[in-house]
Scaffold this motif. Structure first.
Motif, PDB file in Angstrom:
ATOM      1  N   UNK A  71       0.777  -1.308  -0.137  1.00  0.00           N
ATOM      2  CA  UNK A  71      -0.086  -0.119   0.042  1.00  0.00           C
ATOM      3  C   UNK A  71       0.874   1.295   0.142  1.00  0.00           C
ATOM      4  N   UNK A  72       1.890   1.212  -0.449  1.00  0.00           N
ATOM      5  CA  UNK A  72       3.249   2.454  -0.160  1.00  0.00           C
ATOM      6  C   UNK A  72       3.873   2.426  -1.421  1.00  0.00           C
ATOM      7  N   UNK A  73       3.947   3.762  -2.225  1.00  0.00           N
ATOM      8  CA  UNK A  73       4.760   3.693  -3.145  1.00  0.00           C
ATOM      9  C   UNK A  73       6.196   4.064  -2.597  1.00  0.00           C
ATOM     10  N   UNK A  74       7.269   3.169  -3.086  1.00  0.00           N
ATOM     11  CA  UNK A  74       8.646   3.235  -2.704  1.00  0.00           C
ATOM     12  C   UNK A  74       9.378   4.273  -3.560  1.00  0.00           C
ATOM     13  N   UNK A  75      10.151   5.011  -2.862  1.00  0.00           N
ATOM     14  CA  UNK A  75      10.562   6.165  -3.480  1.00  0.00           C
ATOM     15  C   UNK A  75      12.210   6.511  -3.535  1.00  0.00           C
ATOM     16  N   UNK A  76      12.757   6.113  -2.505  1.00  0.00           N
ATOM     17  CA  UNK A  76      14.127   6.321  -2.379  1.00  0.00           C
ATOM     18  C   UNK A  76      15.157   5.457  -3.079  1.00  0.00           C
ATOM     19  N   UNK A  77      15.677   5.573  -4.083  1.00  0.00           N
ATOM     20  CA  UNK A  77      16.425   4.679  -4.706  1.00  0.00           C
ATOM     21  C   UNK A  77      17.702   3.891  -3.947  1.00  0.00           C
ATOM     22  N   UNK A  78      18.062   4.712  -2.821  1.00  0.00           N
ATOM     23  CA  UNK A  78      18.978   4.393  -1.968  1.00  0.00           C
ATOM     24  C   UNK A  78      18.923   3.312  -1.182  1.00  0.00           C
ATOM     25  N   UNK A  79      17.564   3.092  -0.758  1.00  0.00           N
ATOM     26  CA  UNK A  79      17.193   2.179   0.418  1.00  0.00           C
ATOM     27  C   UNK A  79      17.388   1.059  -0.082  1.00  0.00           C
ATOM     28  N   UNK A  80      17.751  -0.210   0.729  1.00  0.00           N
ATOM     29  CA  UNK A  80      17.813  -1.479   0.101  1.00  0.00           C
ATOM     30  C   UNK A  80      16.528  -2.237   0.188  1.00  0.00           C
ATOM     31  N   UNK A  81      16.321  -3.181  -0.688  1.00  0.00           N
ATOM     32  CA  UNK A  81      15.216  -3.918  -0.712  1.00  0.00           C
ATOM     33  C   UNK A  81      14.630  -4.572   0.585  1.00  0.00           C
ATOM     34  N   UNK A  82      15.859  -4.917   1.358  1.00  0.00           N
ATOM     35  CA  UNK A  82      15.419  -5.568   2.625  1.00  0.00           C
ATOM     36  C   UNK A  82      14.969  -4.521   3.613  1.00  0.00           C
ATOM     37  N   UNK A  83      15.622  -3.137   3.673  1.00  0.00           N
ATOM     38  CA  UNK A  83      15.109  -2.357   4.527  1.00  0.00           C
ATOM     39  C   UNK A  83      13.470  -1.759   3.980  1.00  0.00           C
ATOM     40  N   UNK A  84      13.070  -2.057   3.145  1.00  0.00           N
ATOM     41  CA  UNK A  84      11.593  -1.959   2.477  1.00  0.00           C
ATOM     42  C   UNK A  84      10.853  -3.186   3.050  1.00  0.00           C
ATOM     43  N   UNK A  85      11.390  -4.185   3.457  1.00  0.00           N
ATOM     44  CA  UNK A  85      10.753  -5.257   3.981  1.00  0.00           C
ATOM     45  C   UNK A  85      10.598  -6.275   2.938  1.00  0.00           C
ATOM     46  N   UNK A  86      11.118  -6.182   1.766  1.00  0.00           N
ATOM     47  CA  UNK A  86      11.110  -7.171   0.684  1.00  0.00           C
ATOM     48  C   UNK A  86      12.064  -8.322   0.778  1.00  0.00           C
TER      49      UNK A  86
END
Length: 296
Positions: A71-86
């Protein structure tokens, strides 16, 4: 798996990556689902890596790639996928930026046209199936008014003309949309904002730059789990900021066709900006006085 899925999946899932922490993702694009393997690199994959890979696989310009997760657009290209919970197998939604803007404009036009279409007794509401579930919806109220115009047409005699449903002024529809934005913020986002503020306030003091992992004292002693874990405070701050900005974008799409609409939209913008200020204040206190470290 469809033929298209096999075409888009350029690497076999049976060949796991030797380095990357997220090996493949379940991608929803339009009405299709694809299993997309991610490139093998040394180190953590970031959102920037994912956007470049999806742009290559689906033949889109990188700047057109929008990614929705939970439900959230991911925007910061510097953040790792793991940190986004992926993680491997996580499901994301891919949206083309131009298509998203066109669909938002179409929903706004449908919102204005729906009350007049209700006189025919059979308005067709836009399905919106190609949009991500988190996409802003601009026309729920207008569709409801249109559907209430149908019963009189069915009850009229065979030779009698169907009475027209009273047209709802556009300004009224726009006022209702603005009210929905405000109510959504107050019902859904403000409680989480208040929880963030409470969690930060109850954390023990720690020097700036320290890694804070200790739970708030009242939570540890009473067993109350209604506090945000310290390690998730950065994610909560980003999520609230992004969701509030999304509500501001909804307001930007509502025309100010009357003084009343203009004043109400202006007041609601100030309301949401005040919420954003509170998020920023809580984050500043968390990093400067409570030892919370940004994960970006």
């Amino acid at each position: 798996m469809s033929w298209f899925s096999n075409q888009w999946n350029r690497w076999s899932q049976s060949a796991p990556s030797a380095w990357s922490d997220v090996e493949w993702l379940d991608v929803v694009y339009g009405r299709q689902r694809y299993e997309v393997s991610l490139p093998q690199i040394q180190g953590a994959l970031t959102l920037g890596h994912l956007r470049q890979e999806l742009a290559s696989v689906f033949s889109l310009p990188v700047q057109q790639v929008l990614i929705v997760f939970q439900g959230m657009f991911l925007k910061d290209d510097r953040v790792s996928l793991r940190d986004y919970g992926l993680q491997s197998g996580s499901r994301i939604t891919l949206v083309a930026r131009d298509a998203y803007a066109q669909q938002a404009q179409a929903r706004a036009q449908a919102s204005r046209a729906a009350p007049q279409g209700g006189a025919a007794g059979g308005p067709s509401a836009p399905s919106g199936e190609s949009l991500p579930t988190a996409a802003p919806t601009m026309a729920p109220v207008a569709r409801g008014h249109a559907s209430r115009g149908a019963p009189p047409a069915q009850e009229s005699g065979a030779g009698a003309a169907a009475p027209e449903a009273p047209a709802v002024p556009e300004s009224t529809s726009h006022l209702q949309q603005i009210a929905q934005v405000s109510q959504h913020c107050q019902r859904v986002l403000v409680p989480e904002l208040e929880l963030l503020e409470k969690t930060v306030e109850t954390l023990p003091d720690a020097p700036a730059g320290a890694l804070q992992s200790q739970a708030p004292p009242d939570t540890a002693s009473t067993g109350n789990e209604a506090a945000i874990p310290p390690q998730r405070i950065p994610l909560t701050q980003r999520k609230l900021s992004e969701l509030l900005l999304r509500e501001l974008l909804k307001l930007d799409g509502i025309p100010t066709d009357s003084e009343e609409v203009r004043n109400m939209r202006k007041a609601t913008v100030k309301e949401i900006q005040a919420y954003l200020d509170r998020v920023d204040a809580a984050w500043h206190r968390a990093t400067q006085a409570k030892g919370i470290v940004s994960d970006v």
